[in-house]
Design an enzyme around this catalytic site. Structure first.
Site, mmCIF file in Angstrom:
data_model
loop_
_atom_site.group_PDB
_atom_site.id
_atom_site.type_symbol
_atom_site.label_atom_id
_atom_site.label_comp_id
_atom_site.label_asym_id
_atom_site.label_seq_id
_atom_site.Cartn_x
_atom_site.Cartn_y
_atom_site.Cartn_z
ATOM 1 N N HIS A 28 6.005 -2.349 -2.511
ATOM 2 C CA HIS A 28 5.800 -3.626 -2.638
ATOM 3 C C HIS A 28 6.633 -4.516 -3.709
ATOM 4 O O HIS A 28 6.906 -3.680 -4.499
ATOM 5 C CB HIS A 28 4.101 -3.972 -2.858
ATOM 6 N N CYS A 41 9.145 -6.641 -0.221
ATOM 7 C CA CYS A 41 9.372 -8.205 0.053
ATOM 8 C C CYS A 41 9.969 -8.616 -1.347
ATOM 9 O O CYS A 41 10.177 -8.033 -2.293
ATOM 10 C CB CYS A 41 7.701 -8.484 0.002
#
Length: 241
Positions: free
Chosen positions: A89, A132
């Protein structure tokens, strides 16, 4: 018929060792094991010596990069290139490690630059980042000279940050997507293209972008678009096969 391959000085010498390091946070990232399997298959078929580490903490991200550099510099044989795959992430410029601490991408990038890694000086260093880079979502759109003087004669040195290639799964500020069963479209597409085609890597990445731009990701019932971003300071053409 003329040979369309570039002259030796126009392409990186890929006759030596090819080394790869993958650092992947699998925690709360369903589908990441599918991506790891695909990457392992790709590296094996392209002749890389590949190391994979799962669920590194923030400190371990930094330690594994430094260990990778030390192992490369300690080698006695000729090293052609290094690939580093980072999956977690993230937000712009940072990754979230297994311990929830953030890691600065720039701290990882500088480890292998021309100043810090002697064995990779003037050789390609490729970073693939599946993470991301923000919170924005892209719904897609309907398609309807300067005065700087550069001294190039008798070049004796190279810049610290040349021979680098950064491949991001999404553009700055936007989300990256991953399917729980199939893995990420980015990694799966990249592996397919890298194994199918024998062009310079920047041409391969154009094809990856083209394929991803044609596809859609459905999130919360709404179609979304996503495309990778490539940043390059390569000085030569890079062929993987």
């Amino acid at each position: 018929m003329s040979d369309t391959r570039p002259l030796e000085e126009e392409a990186y010498d890929m006759s030596g060792a090819r080394l790869a390091l993958t650092l992947c946070v699998t925690k709360a990232r369903e589908g990441s094991e599918v991506d790891l399997d695909a990457l392992e298959r790709m590296f094996q078929q392209l002749g890389f010596e590949s190391t994979m580490k799962r669920d590194p903490t923030a400190q371990q991200f930094r330690e594994e990069m430094e260990n990778f550099r030390q192992a490369i510099d300690a080698r006695k044989d000729f090293v052609s290139c290094a690939f580093v795959v980072l999956m977690a992430h993230g937000l712009e410029g940072r990754l979230k490690a297994e311990d929830e601490q953030m890691v600065e991408l720039e701290d990882l990038y500088r480890v292998l630059n021309n100043k810090n890694c002697r064995a990779l000086r003037a050789k390609p260093k490729v970073y693939i980042v599946q993470a991301c880079r923000g919170e924005q979502r892209d719904p897609g759109e309907t398609v309807g000279g300067d005065n700087t003087v550069m001294v190039t004669d008798k070049l004796q040195t190279i810049p610290t940050h040349t021979d680098m290639l950064y491949i991001y799964s999404t553009v700055e500020g936007y989300l990256s997507y991953r399917n729980d069963r199939k893995g990420s479209g980015f990694i799966q597409t990249l592996v397919d293209v890298f194994l199918e085609r024998k062009e310079p890597i920047l041409d391969l990445l154009t094809e990856v972008t083209r394929r991803m731009a044609k596809s859609e990701v459905v999130q919360e019932g709404e179609p979304k678009k996503v495309n990778p971003e490539i940043q390059s300071t390569l000085r030569k053409r890079l062929y993987l096969q």
